[in-house]
Design an enzyme around this catalytic site. Structure first.
Site, PDB file in Angstrom:
ATOM      1  N   ASP A 188      15.276   9.584   0.781  1.00 17.99           N
ATOM      2  CA  ASP A 188      14.827   9.521  -0.615  1.00 17.99           C
ATOM      3  C   ASP A 188      16.006   9.503  -1.574  1.00 17.99           C
ATOM      4  O   ASP A 188      15.986   8.785  -2.575  1.00 17.99           O
ATOM      5  CB  ASP A 188      13.955  10.733  -0.934  1.00 17.99           C
ATOM      6  CG  ASP A 188      12.545  10.581  -0.433  1.00 17.99           C
ATOM      7  OD1 ASP A 188      11.619  10.690  -1.249  1.00 17.99           O
ATOM      8  OD2 ASP A 188      12.351  10.371   0.773  1.00 17.99           O
ATOM      9  N   SER A 245      10.364  13.872  -7.915  1.00 14.92           N
ATOM     10  CA  SER A 245      11.074  14.604  -6.876  1.00 14.92           C
ATOM     11  C   SER A 245      10.764  16.081  -7.020  1.00 14.92           C
ATOM     12  O   SER A 245      10.523  16.562  -8.136  1.00 14.92           O
ATOM     13  CB  SER A 245      12.583  14.364  -7.018  1.00 14.92           C
ATOM     14  OG  SER A 245      13.307  15.310  -6.265  1.00 14.92           O
ATOM     15  N   CYS A 293      18.458  18.530   1.647  1.00 11.86           N
ATOM     16  CA  CYS A 293      19.132  18.991   0.437  1.00 11.86           C
ATOM     17  C   CYS A 293      18.827  20.467   0.163  1.00 11.86           C
ATOM     18  O   CYS A 293      17.717  20.936   0.430  1.00 11.86           O
ATOM     19  CB  CYS A 293      18.734  18.129  -0.748  1.00 11.86           C
ATOM     20  SG  CYS A 293      19.205  16.393  -0.557  1.00 11.86           S
TER      21      CYS A 293
END
Length: 557
Positions: A80, A469, A194
């Site tokens: 992504d 997101s 992340c």
């Protein structure tokens, strides 16, 4: 009862299949054991998957220790982060269904007895859980773990979102290019998903809350030795699941999905959970509508807070007790009898878990907020629903009224933001970015981060039929349904129209006279499709709306 794999490996009828396996070095002994498929999304494209080759080896060792035979195959997985802000983002959500389809095809073609699912990132995790629910075989999910945070910047450890925020600061003259490059070099110091609570880590936590992963495993960092220990134990567990015939739909139930919704609310997880859990429920043949998310979120306190809603990140969350500590705090709201891959109930698994850091995980009686981190809005702009994340919004922005600035694509909006053409008090409307219109329902990640970098995050709002997101903050509302491409009210908005966002009241209103909207509806024509061939064109024709999880229906109703 004969195992699935033995039906196609028994001599003499299936000697040819044995020969194919023996061509790869499998022995007669291997072929007498449970054949365990390993669906591995390893690649050198996705940092969250970079270590999955090593994780897979640990899983294989565990399978062998427990008396099974591992059989590994590859699965696609797109990043992504790398796809953000350009044409590639339109392809990300559609990969979810390709992942589910491809796992189904491989498992059924080769008649594996059980499946281990290896993935870490945004659409890969739900795609794998969808496959598990669809196949209804013994299955376990193993993720690669989050990356560590970078150096402290503005009171929190830097991460990959720090870069796009820094671009806005560069435009403002607050930093120079050399400082930007230093951040680029240091904000992602290890592999892993992340280090913030984006969709990737949210979905890994949800997998654990569903009971599909080992207790406490979701947020073990990618570079910790415990990550490989979890993988090896998962290999042993999958063999026991096959022996017990404890299949995915005995674990993914209405009760476990409600547990997952509550967990997501309690940690302020990504709004994308409201897209993926309905898709997983569809595969498990469990009815689920958007109203449930709001009902459960309203009655679930926000227990944990981390980046992007707070300075601390998911590593701090893990060290504070992680998913088990949060679920133990809200245990009185959970279906504690729900079964898990451990062979024990979720209640048995979490019993005694406690937070060791109240800065990250608070108590049920003294939470960060009495309501959870996700809200579902309805109104004249979103008749079927829209989704937002109060946990990531400044309390002063929970209600907002402003004049519309309308853009028919994310790219147009981003350019206007970069050109400093957005004014305080406006509501940015980005449309034709839903599942059909995008196509692929891209994230409006870049727009929100640019607004943050320009100092506008608390001065403007953004609404869209696209999605966000899990890292976004500011006043945003997404998943507006029906989308513009289906002629939803968002397609009728014009520059200057007043839009009212009332998150506590769960309302999203277009303050335009209904008669005027009817006139606009009569004259409305959809914008020409962006894509007229390839998989995205197929997806645009098949995908359901966001309130239905953007699923592709694949069974007779």
């Amino acid at each position: 009862m004969m195992r699935r794999s033995q039906r196609i490996l028994t001599r003499p009828e299936w000697s040819i299949n044995r020969a194919y396996y023996k061509a790869m070095g499998y022995s007669d002994t291997d072929l007498e054991k449970p054949m365990i498929g390993i669906a591995n999304a390893w690649s050198t494209t996705v940092p969250g998957h970079y270590n999955l080759r090593q994780v897979a080896e640990a899983v294989k060792e565990g399978i062998r220790q427990a008396g099974g035979t591992p059989v590994e195959f590859g699965v696609i997985g797109a990043c992504d982060g790398i796809a953000e802000g350009h044409e590639g983002m339109r392809y990300i959500l559609p990969t979810r269904d390709i992942i589910a389809h491809s796992i189904e095809l491989m498992v059924q073609a080769h008649q594996y007895d059980g499946i281990v699912l290896l993935g870490s990132c945004d659409k890969i995790v739900p795609g794998m859980l969808m496959a598990a629910a669809r196949l209804d075989l013994p299955a376990i999910f193993v993720n690669g773990g989050p990356m560590l945070g970078g150096p402290v910047l503005h009171g929190r450890k830097a991460d990959t979102t720090s870069i796009i925020e820094a671009v806005g600061r560069l435009k403002q003259g607050e930093i120079n290019e050399e400082e930007l490059v230093r951040m680029e070099d240091s904000c992602a110091p290890t592999c892993g998903s992340c280090s913030f609570l984006g969709t990737a880590n949210t979905m890994c936590c949800i997998a654990e809350a569903l009971g599909m992963s080992l207790t406490g495993s979701a947020m073990v960092p990618a570079v910790y030795n415990d990550r490989l220990k979890v993988a090896q134990e998962s290999g042993r567990v999958i063999v026991s699941l096959v022996e017990k015939n404890l299949t995915a739909r005995k674990i993914i139930t209405r009760e476990s999905i409600e547990n997952a919704v509550r967990l997501n609310a309690a940690i302020g997880g990504s709004t994308n959970a409201a897209l993926h859990l309905p898709a997983i429920a569809y595969e498990a043949k469990i009815p689920l509508d958007m109203e449930l998310f709001d009902i459960l979120s309203r009655s679930t306190p926000l227990i944990a807070k981390m980046n992007p809603a707070a300075p601390l990140n998911v590593i701090d969350f893990y060290e504070a007790g992680g998913v088990p500590a949060v679920m133990e705090e809200i245990a009185n709201l959970l279906h504690t009898g729900a079964m898990t891959v451990t062979g024990k109930t979720i209640g048995e698994n979490i019993k005694g878990s406690k937070s060791t850091n109240p800065a990250v995980i608070k108590t049920f009686r003294e939470p960060f907020s009495p309501m959870g981190g996700l809200a579902v809005l309805y109104g004249s702009l979103a008749p079927n629903s829209a989704v937002t994340k109060p946990a990531a919004i400044n309390p002063n922005m929970l209600t907002f009224k402003g004049s519309a600035r309308v853009f028919d694509s994310e790219e147009e909006a981003n350019q206007a933001i970069l050109n400093k053409a957005i004014n305080p008090g406006e509501v940015i409307v980005i449309r034709y970015e839903g599942p059909k219109g995008g196509p692929g329902m891209p994230e409006m990640f870049k727009a929100m981060k640019l607004l943050y970098g320009l100092g506008l995050a608390d001065k403007v709002a953004l609404v869209t039929d696209g999605r966000f997101s899990g890292t976004n903050n500011g006043c945003f509302v997404g998943h507006i349904s029906p989308e513009a491409a289906e002629g939803g009210p968002i397609a009728l908005v014009q520059d200057g129209d007043l839009i009212e966002i009332d998150i506590p009241g769960r309302k999203l209103e277009l303050l335009v006279d209904p008669e005027e909207l009817e006139k606009r509806k009569e004259n409305w024509r959809p914008v020409p499709p962006r894509v007229t061939e390839g998989y995205l064109y197929l997806y645009s024709k098949l995908a359901e709306s966001a309130d239905k999880g953007a699923i592709i229906k694949h069974r007779a109703e």
